[in-house]
Design a protein around this motif. Sequence first.
Motif, short mmCIF file in Angstrom:
data_model
loop_
_atom_site.label_atom_id
_atom_site.label_comp_id
_atom_site.label_asym_id
_atom_site.label_seq_id
_atom_site.Cartn_x
_atom_site.Cartn_y
_atom_site.Cartn_z
N VAL A 66 51.40 -31.84 41.03
CA VAL A 66 50.77 -32.68 40.25
C VAL A 66 49.21 -32.58 40.16
O VAL A 66 48.69 -32.28 41.24
CB VAL A 66 51.08 -34.14 40.60
CG1 VAL A 66 50.15 -35.03 39.60
CG2 VAL A 66 52.61 -34.51 40.45
N VAL A 67 48.58 -32.19 39.07
CA VAL A 67 47.22 -32.01 38.80
C VAL A 67 46.59 -33.12 38.01
O VAL A 67 47.38 -33.58 37.28
CB VAL A 67 46.95 -30.66 38.27
CG1 VAL A 67 47.38 -29.55 39.02
CG2 VAL A 67 47.37 -30.59 36.97
N MET A 68 45.34 -33.46 38.30
CA MET A 68 44.78 -34.42 37.25
C MET A 68 43.62 -33.89 36.57
O MET A 68 42.83 -32.94 37.31
CB MET A 68 44.30 -35.64 38.16
CG MET A 68 43.47 -36.60 37.54
SD MET A 68 42.67 -37.98 38.63
CE MET A 68 41.04 -37.69 38.23
N GLY A 69 43.67 -33.90 35.25
CA GLY A 69 42.56 -33.24 34.51
C GLY A 69 41.69 -34.24 33.84
O GLY A 69 41.78 -35.29 33.29
N CYS B 166 50.59 -32.58 34.68
CA CYS B 166 49.32 -33.22 34.50
C CYS B 166 49.09 -34.39 34.09
O CYS B 166 49.41 -34.81 33.07
CB CYS B 166 48.79 -31.79 33.55
SG CYS B 166 46.79 -32.21 33.04
N SER B 167 48.33 -34.92 34.88
CA SER B 167 47.95 -36.46 34.71
C SER B 167 46.58 -36.63 34.02
O SER B 167 45.55 -35.71 34.45
CB SER B 167 47.76 -37.24 35.88
OG SER B 167 47.14 -38.53 35.55
N SER B 168 46.36 -36.87 32.65
CA SER B 168 45.03 -37.07 31.91
C SER B 168 44.38 -38.36 32.48
O SER B 168 44.88 -39.46 32.48
CB SER B 168 45.39 -37.22 30.68
OG SER B 168 44.39 -37.51 29.72
N TYR B 169 43.26 -37.90 32.77
CA TYR B 169 42.14 -39.08 33.33
C TYR B 169 41.14 -38.89 32.15
O TYR B 169 39.73 -38.54 32.42
CB TYR B 169 41.61 -38.65 34.81
CG TYR B 169 40.69 -39.84 34.97
CD1 TYR B 169 41.18 -41.04 35.35
CD2 TYR B 169 39.40 -39.30 35.73
CE1 TYR B 169 40.27 -42.04 35.56
CE2 TYR B 169 38.66 -40.51 36.09
CZ TYR B 169 39.01 -41.64 36.11
OH TYR B 169 38.17 -42.87 36.66
N LEU B 170 41.60 -39.36 30.81
CA LEU B 170 40.94 -39.37 29.76
C LEU B 170 41.06 -40.74 29.17
O LEU B 170 42.29 -41.13 28.90
CB LEU B 170 40.95 -38.18 29.02
CG LEU B 170 40.87 -36.71 29.36
CD1 LEU B 170 41.25 -35.91 28.47
CD2 LEU B 170 39.27 -36.51 29.88
N GLN C 242 46.18 -32.48 42.69
CA GLN C 242 44.72 -31.31 42.63
C GLN C 242 44.01 -31.90 41.38
O GLN C 242 44.63 -32.32 40.34
CB GLN C 242 45.33 -30.10 42.63
CG GLN C 242 46.03 -29.74 43.89
CD GLN C 242 46.52 -28.35 43.71
OE1 GLN C 242 45.95 -27.43 43.36
NE2 GLN C 242 48.15 -28.17 43.75
N LEU C 243 42.76 -31.71 41.33
CA LEU C 243 41.84 -32.01 40.37
C LEU C 243 41.22 -30.85 39.71
O LEU C 243 40.79 -29.78 40.30
CB LEU C 243 40.78 -32.79 40.98
CG LEU C 243 39.59 -33.23 40.00
CD1 LEU C 243 39.85 -34.11 38.73
CD2 LEU C 243 38.51 -33.97 40.93
N GLY C 244 41.21 -30.89 38.27
CA GLY C 244 40.65 -29.89 37.72
C GLY C 244 39.93 -30.43 36.31
O GLY C 244 40.36 -31.60 35.97
N TYR C 245 39.01 -29.59 35.84
CA TYR C 245 37.99 -30.22 34.67
C TYR C 245 38.26 -29.21 33.49
O TYR C 245 38.55 -28.29 33.39
CB TYR C 245 36.71 -30.13 35.26
CG TYR C 245 36.30 -30.85 36.40
CD1 TYR C 245 36.05 -32.30 36.35
CD2 TYR C 245 35.99 -30.38 37.54
CE1 TYR C 245 35.61 -33.06 37.07
CE2 TYR C 245 35.56 -31.22 38.56
CZ TYR C 245 35.65 -32.65 38.51
OH TYR C 245 35.50 -33.27 39.69
N GLY C 246 38.26 -30.14 32.26
CA GLY C 246 37.99 -29.54 30.96
C GLY C 246 36.95 -28.74 30.75
O GLY C 246 36.69 -27.62 29.99
#
Length: 298
Positions: free
Chosen positions: A181-184, A238-242, A213-217
């Motif tokens: 699982v990643v968070m964008g 991918c979990s959207s943090y938007l 895990q965390l990644g950025y646009g």
Amino acid sequence: MSEDPSAAAGAPTPTVPPAPDATTPESKQPDAADLDSIDLDPADLDQAEREALSGVHLVVCGHGTRSRLGQRTMAALVDSIRALSPVPVRAASVDVQEPSAEAVIAGLSPDRPGVVQPLLLSTGYHTRVDLQQAARRNPGLRRGHGMVVARALGPDPILAGLQVRRLREAGWRPEGQLGAVVMGAAGSSVAAGRQAASQQCDLLAEALGRPVQLGYGAGRPRIADVVETASGTGPVACSSYLLTPGTFQDRLAAAGPQLLAGPLLEAEDEAGLRAVALLALRRAAGAAAGGEDQIEAA
């Protein structure tokens, strides 16, 4: 969304929570019932919060987007805030859309203090510089009435609950889910903004009972790189943090996860809108009362 993503190249790689140890009860992964029980129905404002907001100008300020769906979703959030607020609510944007925060704040009557509540997920350049400068345009400052900028919406467990909901709606299940699982997030040029995103990533990991895990646009680590690396262990969710649909949600999709959750808010999700609206009003009430929900200028 998070702020000023174009300058986030110096962001440090966040610490990934250790994998849960299946042999210890405290690290037991939640089952489907546990995830469904996450509280997204917060109580209405209490009397003290309503009193803190009474007699102040309240301005809520989103980032702004060219996405029509994003605009409709943000408008639905503002409508929800207005329905729950004890005082009139004025809406503005820091970029792209009109009216601007400066124009709205400069047009307020000088007879009372005010609060600017960012409808943004992380403290960053927009909150610490742009909105602070706009707040100084309030004519009430010349009559002893200050204009304060409240904290951004995140990090917060309510937002983690919405992330879990969106993952489940996209088809993610805790049982038998073997991939990563990643968070964008969008990204930020301000260290406090990157720290806030990392803290939200920890909240999501706690809610899911597994590493995230965390990644950025925009900025480092890039969401595309995080997804590519994580895909070595299986399918990636991918979990959207938007907050709303728009450019950065499109970037999460382009990163190629096998499963992509929607942004936190949907125009038709009244429960989600209400939860975030109350979160925004509680931040504003805390700032109006002179508490920790005020932020400092950069």
